[in-house]
Scaffold this motif. Structure first.
Motif, PDB file in Angstrom:
ATOM      1  N   ASP A  74       6.255  54.233   5.004  1.00  0.00           N
ATOM      2  CA  ASP A  74       5.680  55.580   5.139  1.00  0.00           C
ATOM      3  C   ASP A  74       5.560  55.970   6.613  1.00  0.00           C
ATOM      4  O   ASP A  74       5.886  57.104   7.002  1.00  0.00           O
ATOM      5  N   GLU A  75       5.080  55.025   7.444  1.00  0.00           N
ATOM      6  CA  GLU A  75       4.944  55.299   8.881  1.00  0.00           C
ATOM      7  C   GLU A  75       6.312  55.506   9.528  1.00  0.00           C
ATOM      8  O   GLU A  75       6.479  56.385  10.388  1.00  0.00           O
ATOM      9  N   MET A  76       7.290  54.697   9.139  1.00  0.00           N
ATOM     10  CA  MET A  76       8.642  54.843   9.685  1.00  0.00           C
ATOM     11  C   MET A  76       9.207  56.221   9.378  1.00  0.00           C
ATOM     12  O   MET A  76       9.828  56.865  10.242  1.00  0.00           O
ATOM     13  N   MET A  77       8.973  56.706   8.168  1.00  0.00           N
ATOM     14  CA  MET A  77       9.497  58.022   7.802  1.00  0.00           C
ATOM     15  C   MET A  77       8.807  59.122   8.599  1.00  0.00           C
ATOM     16  O   MET A  77       9.443  60.106   8.995  1.00  0.00           O
ATOM     17  N   GLN A 110      -9.032  54.384  13.769  1.00  0.00           N
ATOM     18  CA  GLN A 110      -7.895  53.932  14.567  1.00  0.00           C
ATOM     19  C   GLN A 110      -6.655  54.762  14.254  1.00  0.00           C
ATOM     20  O   GLN A 110      -6.375  55.105  13.114  1.00  0.00           O
ATOM     21  N   GLU A 111      -5.888  55.048  15.293  1.00  0.00           N
ATOM     22  CA  GLU A 111      -4.670  55.809  15.130  1.00  0.00           C
ATOM     23  C   GLU A 111      -3.643  55.023  14.318  1.00  0.00           C
ATOM     24  O   GLU A 111      -3.608  53.802  14.350  1.00  0.00           O
ATOM     25  N   THR A 112      -2.793  55.746  13.595  1.00  0.00           N
ATOM     26  CA  THR A 112      -1.733  55.101  12.826  1.00  0.00           C
ATOM     27  C   THR A 112      -0.553  54.809  13.747  1.00  0.00           C
ATOM     28  O   THR A 112      -0.422  55.397  14.829  1.00  0.00           O
ATOM     29  N   PRO A 113       0.348  53.896  13.321  1.00  0.00           N
ATOM     30  CA  PRO A 113       1.541  53.636  14.131  1.00  0.00           C
ATOM     31  C   PRO A 113       2.326  54.901  14.467  1.00  0.00           C
ATOM     32  O   PRO A 113       2.795  55.068  15.597  1.00  0.00           O
ATOM     33  N   ALA A 114       2.466  55.802  13.503  1.00  0.00           N
ATOM     34  CA  ALA A 114       3.230  57.031  13.764  1.00  0.00           C
ATOM     35  C   ALA A 114       2.557  57.881  14.830  1.00  0.00           C
ATOM     36  O   ALA A 114       3.230  58.474  15.681  1.00  0.00           O
ATOM     37  N   GLU A 115       1.223  57.930  14.822  1.00  0.00           N
ATOM     38  CA  GLU A 115       0.508  58.703  15.848  1.00  0.00           C
ATOM     39  C   GLU A 115       0.703  58.105  17.231  1.00  0.00           C
ATOM     40  O   GLU A 115       0.825  58.822  18.223  1.00  0.00           O
ATOM     41  N   VAL A 116       0.746  56.775  17.296  1.00  0.00           N
ATOM     42  CA  VAL A 116       0.945  56.110  18.588  1.00  0.00           C
ATOM     43  C   VAL A 116       2.368  56.324  19.092  1.00  0.00           C
ATOM     44  O   VAL A 116       2.594  56.673  20.263  1.00  0.00           O
ATOM     45  N   PRO A 131       3.624  56.326  24.944  1.00  0.00           N
ATOM     46  CA  PRO A 131       3.004  55.010  24.751  1.00  0.00           C
ATOM     47  C   PRO A 131       3.704  54.254  23.635  1.00  0.00           C
ATOM     48  O   PRO A 131       4.262  54.867  22.714  1.00  0.00           O
ATOM     49  N   LYS A 132       3.666  52.923  23.709  1.00  0.00           N
ATOM     50  CA  LYS A 132       4.316  52.102  22.695  1.00  0.00           C
ATOM     51  C   LYS A 132       3.341  51.217  21.933  1.00  0.00           C
ATOM     52  O   LYS A 132       3.721  50.573  20.969  1.00  0.00           O
ATOM     53  N   THR A 133       2.089  51.172  22.394  1.00  0.00           N
ATOM     54  CA  THR A 133       1.069  50.374  21.706  1.00  0.00           C
ATOM     55  C   THR A 133      -0.203  51.195  21.581  1.00  0.00           C
ATOM     56  O   THR A 133      -0.382  52.205  22.263  1.00  0.00           O
ATOM     57  N   LEU A 134      -1.106  50.724  20.721  1.00  0.00           N
ATOM     58  CA  LEU A 134      -2.372  51.430  20.511  1.00  0.00           C
ATOM     59  C   LEU A 134      -3.185  51.479  21.794  1.00  0.00           C
ATOM     60  O   LEU A 134      -3.746  52.524  22.154  1.00  0.00           O
ATOM     61  N   ASN A 135      -3.261  50.361  22.522  1.00  0.00           N
ATOM     62  CA  ASN A 135      -4.024  50.349  23.774  1.00  0.00           C
ATOM     63  C   ASN A 135      -3.416  51.282  24.810  1.00  0.00           C
ATOM     64  O   ASN A 135      -4.133  51.915  25.588  1.00  0.00           O
TER      65      ASN A 135
END
Length: 340
Positions: A74-77, A110-116, A131-135
């Motif tokens: 889902d995040e990848m899409m 926490q932000e989702t992978p897609a948001e990051v 950015p490529k990571t949450l931090n």
């Protein structure tokens, strides 16, 4: 992606999930060239069986793992819908973020992978800096929200590069009228008068990493003009003394090599409508023996002060070669064993 218990193993908690890739997204964008992305997913979920037929993806396995695989697709899409391609690195980082959330390590909201992965900072010369990571995302967000931000972490975590991108973005959007980049020339003891050559030749080796980052973000032909006009200034920390810096985005790089007096001097240069970002790695101090690092001390002094933020990055945020993160971890373990 739909999820149902498998009939043959319903008593074991095994689940089957189905995912249909929309026709507008070629399967190669989801699975990767030569199924490279699929192999990353299969390696991360070794207990699950993942099958692809046409534009259908199915996963069978323990319910919690299948649920993570479902969330991952889902995040990848969501990322692919923005027009941004997925990479092996992005898939690995997405899995790490989802696992952290699943294991209760994630913070509320926490932000989702897609948001990051889809937050754009700057588009320049055919590529986008993000950015490529949450931090890293939280570090970038902190720069937007606070007047003084410290980015502290090991080499390769994007501390300086992301700060530079935010500085260029602020200049282009007219939030500031100039960018000031500085770092301590500690290897020369800042006694630049003893070095041969012109001033530029003396300071160039210490400031070269800042120039290199600028060249990634701006038209190289425009940089000399911007520097000649004072719109961009790159100078050793010693040249900041006695100044008040108004309407500027100011970056102090390699701040672990400042002593406490230099750190105080720099922080008190802050003028009106300016922003300061200070970056450094407290594990790589090059100061002479016995000299305290201003970066190590300043957190004890300013922690809790309003409008000052400390962003801590770790080996998990290293965006260079994967081996760099492992090297950072190995050194941290060595220092821990030896009481450093």
């Amino acid at each position: 992606m739909t999820q149902t218990p498998t009939a043959r193993n319903s008593g074991t908690g095994e689940t089957r999930a189905h995912f249909t890739v929309p026709a507008k997204h070629p399967m190669v964008t989801v699975l990767g060239s030569g199924d490279a992305l699929l192999r990353v997913i299969e390696k991360a979920f070794p207990e699950a069986d993942i099958h692809v037929r046409g534009n259908q993806v199915s996963a069978v396995g323990e319910a919690a793992e299948v649920a993570l695989i479902q969330r991952l697709f889902d995040e990848m899409m969501l990322v692919l819908r923005t027009g941004q391609p997925m990479t092996e690195d992005a898939v690995e980082r997405s899995i790490a973020m989802l696992r952290a959330s699943e294991n209760g390590k994630a913070e509320e909201g926490q932000e989702t992978p897609a948001e990051v992965l889809t937050q754009n900072i700057l588009s320049s010369r055919g590529r986008t800096i993000r950015p490529k990571t949450l931090n890293q995302k939280r570090y970038v967000d902190a720069i937007d929200k606070h007047t003084i931000v410290f980015g502290i972490g090991p080499a390769g975590t994007g501390k300086t590069y992301l700060a530079m991108a935010k500085a260029v973005q602020a200049l282009q959007s007219k939030q500031v009228t100039r960018i000031i980049l500085t770092r301590p020339a500690v290897e020369a003891g800042e006694r630049l008068g003893f070095l041969p050559g012109t001033l530029y030749e003396k300071i160039d080796p210490y400031l070269r990493p800042l120039y290199d980052a600028l060249h990634d973000m701006l038209d190289p032909d425009s940089i000399p003009k911007l520097m000649a006009s004072g719109t961009i200034e790159v100078a050793p920390l010693a040249y900041m003394r006695g100044r008040t810096l108004n309407d500027a985005f100011i970056i102090l790089d390699e701040a672990q090599n400042t002593n406490p007096e230099q750190m105080k001097m720099f922080l008190t240069r802050l003028g009106f409508d300016s922003k300061i970002v200070i970056t450094g790695d407290i594990t790589q101090v090059d100061l002479p023996g016995g000299t305290k690092s201003g970066l190590r001390q300043v957190r004890d002094i300013l922690d809790g002060v309003q409008d000052v933020h400390f962003s801590m990055l770790t080996s998990q945020d290293v965006v260079r070669h994967k081996l760099v993160g492992r090297i950072v971890d190995a050194y941290e373990q060595y220092d821990s064993r030896n009481g450093k």
